[in-house]
Design a protein around this motif. Structure first.
Motif, PDB file in Angstrom:
ATOM      1  N   ARG A   1       0.836  -1.208   0.000  1.00 15.89           N
ATOM      2  CA  ARG A   1       0.000   0.000   0.000  1.00 15.89           C
ATOM      3  C   ARG A   1       0.869   1.256   0.000  1.00 15.89           C
ATOM      4  O   ARG A   1       1.492   1.597   1.016  1.00 15.89           O
ATOM      5  N   GLU A   2       0.905   1.929  -1.104  1.00 13.81           N
ATOM      6  CA  GLU A   2       1.750   3.106  -1.257  1.00 13.81           C
ATOM      7  C   GLU A   2       1.403   4.195  -0.259  1.00 13.81           C
ATOM      8  O   GLU A   2       2.274   4.940   0.207  1.00 13.81           O
ATOM      9  N   THR A   3       0.121   4.317   0.076  1.00 13.77           N
ATOM     10  CA  THR A   3      -0.332   5.398   0.962  1.00 13.77           C
ATOM     11  C   THR A   3      -0.491   4.950   2.412  1.00 13.77           C
ATOM     12  O   THR A   3      -1.137   5.653   3.197  1.00 13.77           O
ATOM     13  N   LEU A   4       0.087   3.809   2.768  1.00 13.18           N
ATOM     14  CA  LEU A   4      -0.111   3.260   4.115  1.00 13.18           C
ATOM     15  C   LEU A   4       0.292   4.248   5.207  1.00 13.18           C
ATOM     16  O   LEU A   4      -0.482   4.525   6.129  1.00 13.18           O
ATOM     17  N   LEU A   5       1.495   4.797   5.121  1.00 12.12           N
ATOM     18  CA  LEU A   5       1.968   5.691   6.174  1.00 12.12           C
ATOM     19  C   LEU A   5       1.101   6.942   6.262  1.00 12.12           C
ATOM     20  O   LEU A   5       0.752   7.392   7.355  1.00 12.12           O
ATOM     21  N   ALA A   6       0.770   7.495   5.104  1.00 10.14           N
ATOM     22  CA  ALA A   6      -0.050   8.712   5.096  1.00 10.14           C
ATOM     23  C   ALA A   6      -1.437   8.452   5.673  1.00 10.14           C
ATOM     24  O   ALA A   6      -1.968   9.266   6.441  1.00 10.14           O
ATOM     25  N   GLU A   7      -2.025   7.310   5.326  1.00 13.02           N
ATOM     26  CA  GLU A   7      -3.383   7.016   5.787  1.00 13.02           C
ATOM     27  C   GLU A   7      -3.411   6.731   7.288  1.00 13.02           C
ATOM     28  O   GLU A   7      -4.290   7.231   8.007  1.00 13.02           O
ATOM     29  N   VAL A   8      -2.468   5.943   7.775  1.00 11.01           N
ATOM     30  CA  VAL A   8      -2.420   5.674   9.220  1.00 11.01           C
ATOM     31  C   VAL A   8      -2.175   6.975   9.976  1.00 11.01           C
ATOM     32  O   VAL A   8      -2.811   7.249  11.003  1.00 11.01           O
ATOM     33  N   GLY A   9      -1.259   7.804   9.466  1.00 16.02           N
ATOM     34  CA  GLY A   9      -0.989   9.082  10.111  1.00 16.02           C
ATOM     35  C   GLY A   9      -2.205   9.972  10.153  1.00 16.02           C
ATOM     36  O   GLY A   9      -2.502  10.604  11.176  1.00 16.02           O
ATOM     37  N   ARG A  10      -2.934  10.030   9.038  1.00 12.86           N
ATOM     38  CA  ARG A  10      -4.133  10.874   8.971  1.00 12.86           C
ATOM     39  C   ARG A  10      -5.177  10.418   9.975  1.00 12.86           C
ATOM     40  O   ARG A  10      -5.730  11.237  10.733  1.00 12.86           O
ATOM     41  N   GLN A  11      -5.448   9.113  10.010  1.00 12.65           N
ATOM     42  CA  GLN A  11      -6.470   8.608  10.924  1.00 12.65           C
ATOM     43  C   GLN A  11      -6.050   8.776  12.380  1.00 12.65           C
ATOM     44  O   GLN A  11      -6.870   9.123  13.240  1.00 12.65           O
ATOM     45  N   ALA A  12      -4.777   8.517  12.666  1.00 11.47           N
ATOM     46  CA  ALA A  12      -4.301   8.637  14.043  1.00 11.47           C
ATOM     47  C   ALA A  12      -4.399  10.072  14.536  1.00 11.47           C
ATOM     48  O   ALA A  12      -4.908  10.339  15.642  1.00 11.47           O
ATOM     49  N   LEU A  13      -3.926  11.006  13.733  1.00 11.68           N
ATOM     50  CA  LEU A  13      -3.935  12.407  14.140  1.00 11.68           C
ATOM     51  C   LEU A  13      -5.359  12.933  14.293  1.00 11.68           C
ATOM     52  O   LEU A  13      -5.630  13.774  15.155  1.00 11.68           O
ATOM     53  N   ALA A  14      -6.282  12.427  13.468  1.00 12.87           N
ATOM     54  CA  ALA A  14      -7.682  12.837  13.576  1.00 12.87           C
ATOM     55  C   ALA A  14      -8.277  12.419  14.915  1.00 12.87           C
ATOM     56  O   ALA A  14      -9.225  13.054  15.410  1.00 12.87           O
ATOM     57  N   LEU A  15      -7.717  11.383  15.513  1.00 17.02           N
ATOM     58  CA  LEU A  15      -8.171  10.910  16.825  1.00 17.02           C
ATOM     59  C   LEU A  15      -7.331  11.479  17.962  1.00 17.02           C
ATOM     60  O   LEU A  15      -7.513  11.102  19.124  1.00 17.02           O
ATOM     61  N   GLY A  16      -6.393  12.357  17.635  1.00 15.16           N
ATOM     62  CA  GLY A  16      -5.525  12.931  18.651  1.00 15.16           C
ATOM     63  C   GLY A  16      -4.471  11.965  19.146  1.00 15.16           C
ATOM     64  O   GLY A  16      -3.971  12.110  20.279  1.00 15.16           O
ATOM     65  N   ARG A  17      -4.095  10.994  18.310  1.00 17.97           N
ATOM     66  CA  ARG A  17      -3.118   9.989  18.693  1.00 17.97           C
ATOM     67  C   ARG A  17      -1.838  10.160  17.871  1.00 17.97           C
ATOM     68  O   ARG A  17      -1.897  10.554  16.708  1.00 17.97           O
ATOM     69  N   ASN A  18      -0.715   9.855  18.459  1.00 19.58           N
ATOM     70  CA  ASN A  18       0.577  10.114  17.821  1.00 19.58           C
ATOM     71  C   ASN A  18       1.087   8.889  17.073  1.00 19.58           C
ATOM     72  O   ASN A  18       1.274   7.827  17.680  1.00 19.58           O
ATOM     73  N   PRO A  19       1.345   9.016  15.757  1.00 18.36           N
ATOM     74  CA  PRO A  19       1.926   7.908  14.995  1.00 18.36           C
ATOM     75  C   PRO A  19       3.443   8.019  14.919  1.00 18.36           C
ATOM     76  O   PRO A  19       4.000   9.120  14.891  1.00 18.36           O
ATOM     77  N   HIS A  20       4.108   6.869  14.881  1.00 16.04           N
ATOM     78  CA  HIS A  20       5.561   6.818  14.738  1.00 16.04           C
ATOM     79  C   HIS A  20       5.886   5.824  13.629  1.00 16.04           C
ATOM     80  O   HIS A  20       5.343   4.716  13.606  1.00 16.04           O
ATOM     81  N   PHE A  21       6.764   6.216  12.723  1.00 18.42           N
ATOM     82  CA  PHE A  21       7.064   5.397  11.556  1.00 18.42           C
ATOM     83  C   PHE A  21       8.543   5.034  11.503  1.00 18.42           C
ATOM     84  O   PHE A  21       9.407   5.872  11.768  1.00 18.42           O
ATOM     85  N   SER A  22       8.826   3.786  11.141  1.00 20.94           N
ATOM     86  CA  SER A  22      10.199   3.333  10.914  1.00 20.94           C
ATOM     87  C   SER A  22      10.268   2.654   9.554  1.00 20.94           C
ATOM     88  O   SER A  22       9.383   1.859   9.200  1.00 20.94           O
ATOM     89  N   VAL A  23      11.301   2.971   8.800  1.00 20.91           N
ATOM     90  CA  VAL A  23      11.548   2.332   7.505  1.00 20.91           C
ATOM     91  C   VAL A  23      12.599   1.254   7.717  1.00 20.91           C
ATOM     92  O   VAL A  23      13.694   1.525   8.215  1.00 20.91           O
ATOM     93  N   LEU A  24      12.267   0.010   7.375  1.00 16.58           N
ATOM     94  CA  LEU A  24      13.150  -1.124   7.627  1.00 16.58           C
ATOM     95  C   LEU A  24      13.748  -1.654   6.329  1.00 16.58           C
ATOM     96  O   LEU A  24      13.083  -1.679   5.292  1.00 16.58           O
ATOM     97  N   TYR A  25      14.980  -2.102   6.419  1.00 22.26           N
ATOM     98  CA  TYR A  25      15.627  -2.814   5.325  1.00 22.26           C
ATOM     99  C   TYR A  25      15.528  -2.050   3.995  1.00 22.26           C
ATOM    100  O   TYR A  25      15.073  -2.577   2.987  1.00 22.26           O
ATOM    101  N   ARG A  26      15.958  -0.786   4.048  1.00 23.17           N
ATOM    102  CA  ARG A  26      16.031   0.066   2.857  1.00 23.17           C
ATOM    103  C   ARG A  26      14.667   0.219   2.163  1.00 23.17           C
ATOM    104  O   ARG A  26      14.568   0.299   0.957  1.00 23.17           O
ATOM    105  N   GLY A  27      13.625   0.251   2.966  1.00 24.22           N
ATOM    106  CA  GLY A  27      12.284   0.452   2.433  1.00 24.22           C
ATOM    107  C   GLY A  27      11.529  -0.818   2.123  1.00 24.22           C
ATOM    108  O   GLY A  27      10.391  -0.766   1.644  1.00 24.22           O
ATOM    109  N   TYR A  28      12.147  -1.968   2.405  1.00 26.99           N
ATOM    110  CA  TYR A  28      11.452  -3.232   2.150  1.00 26.99           C
ATOM    111  C   TYR A  28      10.157  -3.303   2.959  1.00 26.99           C
ATOM    112  O   TYR A  28       9.122  -3.748   2.471  1.00 26.99           O
TER     113      TYR A  28
END
Length: 221
Positions: free
Chosen positions: A182-209
């Protein structure tokens, strides 16, 4: 097609795809479902806590998590009856049937209270399932709704720092199993989390794998 019909159609598709593969699924997937063990290690539920997995498949993750956190109780749901049959057998062999409860349900629309007798969980996690779920955005919303504590997600990234030939081969292989990163996974999770007042944290693993996402629980600073 109604939501119920769509869910039934997807359930049938997953049963057909995994009717035979479920017997070798864990052996073959361990080489390319990267980041799962790190996500499980970071769950760290409270003593006596509850943990829910959406798209639990063969039960591999639930067994590993239950062994790592022996004071917690675990729940899993999957849309495929075939996968759940394997999961139940594996959990029984591991001697964990008293601590892991399973149910068949659609991750995009489920009633946790009806399935498990509880509406919220201290931890919710989703491992390489969003890339297989039509309407995966609704599964994110359902996961956030069920998470009284943190939500943890690991799934395919966009392989942006890996060679183009590798990405092409990987995408072709995954498509055979109805898997689509899902190309928009990070953006969508971030959008939904922030809309609920919750903080998202993202890590990119294995050169984006793979991408690893943690959304803090409600009220976390």
């Amino acid at each position: 097609m109604s939501a119920s019909d769509f869910s039934s159609a997807h359930s049938g598709l997953m049963d057909r795809v995994y009717r035979h593969q479920r017997h070798i699924y864990d052996l073959t997937r361990k080489y390319y479902l990267l980041g799962r063990d790190r996500m499980i290690a970071e769950l760290d539920p409270p003593a006596g806590g509850t943990v829910l997995e959406l798209g639990c498949g063969t039960g591999r993750n639930l067994i590993l998590a239950a062994r790592r956190f022996p004071d917690a109780h675990f729940y899993g749901l999957d849309i495929s009856a075939e996968m759940l049959a394997t999961a139940r057998a594996s959990i029984a062999r591991a001697g964990l049937s008293d601590r892991i409860t399973l149910a068949q349900a659609d991750a995009t629309a489920f009633d946790a209270k009806a399935l498990f007798g509880r509406s919220g969980f201290d931890r919710v996690f989703v491992s390489y399932s969003l890339s297989m779920i039509p309407g995966w955005e609704r599964a994110v919303a359902a996961a956030l709704n069920a998470a009284d504590g943190s939500l943890h997600i690991v799934d395919f990234g966009q392989q942006e720092r890996l060679p183009g030939w590798f990405r092409t081969l990987l995408r072709g292989w995954l498509a055979k199993f109805h898997v689509s990163p899902r190309e928009t996974l990070l953006a969508e999770v971030g959008r939904q989390a922030l809309a609920l007042g919750r903080n998202p944290h993202f890590s990119v693993l294995y050169r984006g794998y793979a991408w690893l996402v943690v959304v803090d629980g409600p009220g976390s600073s």
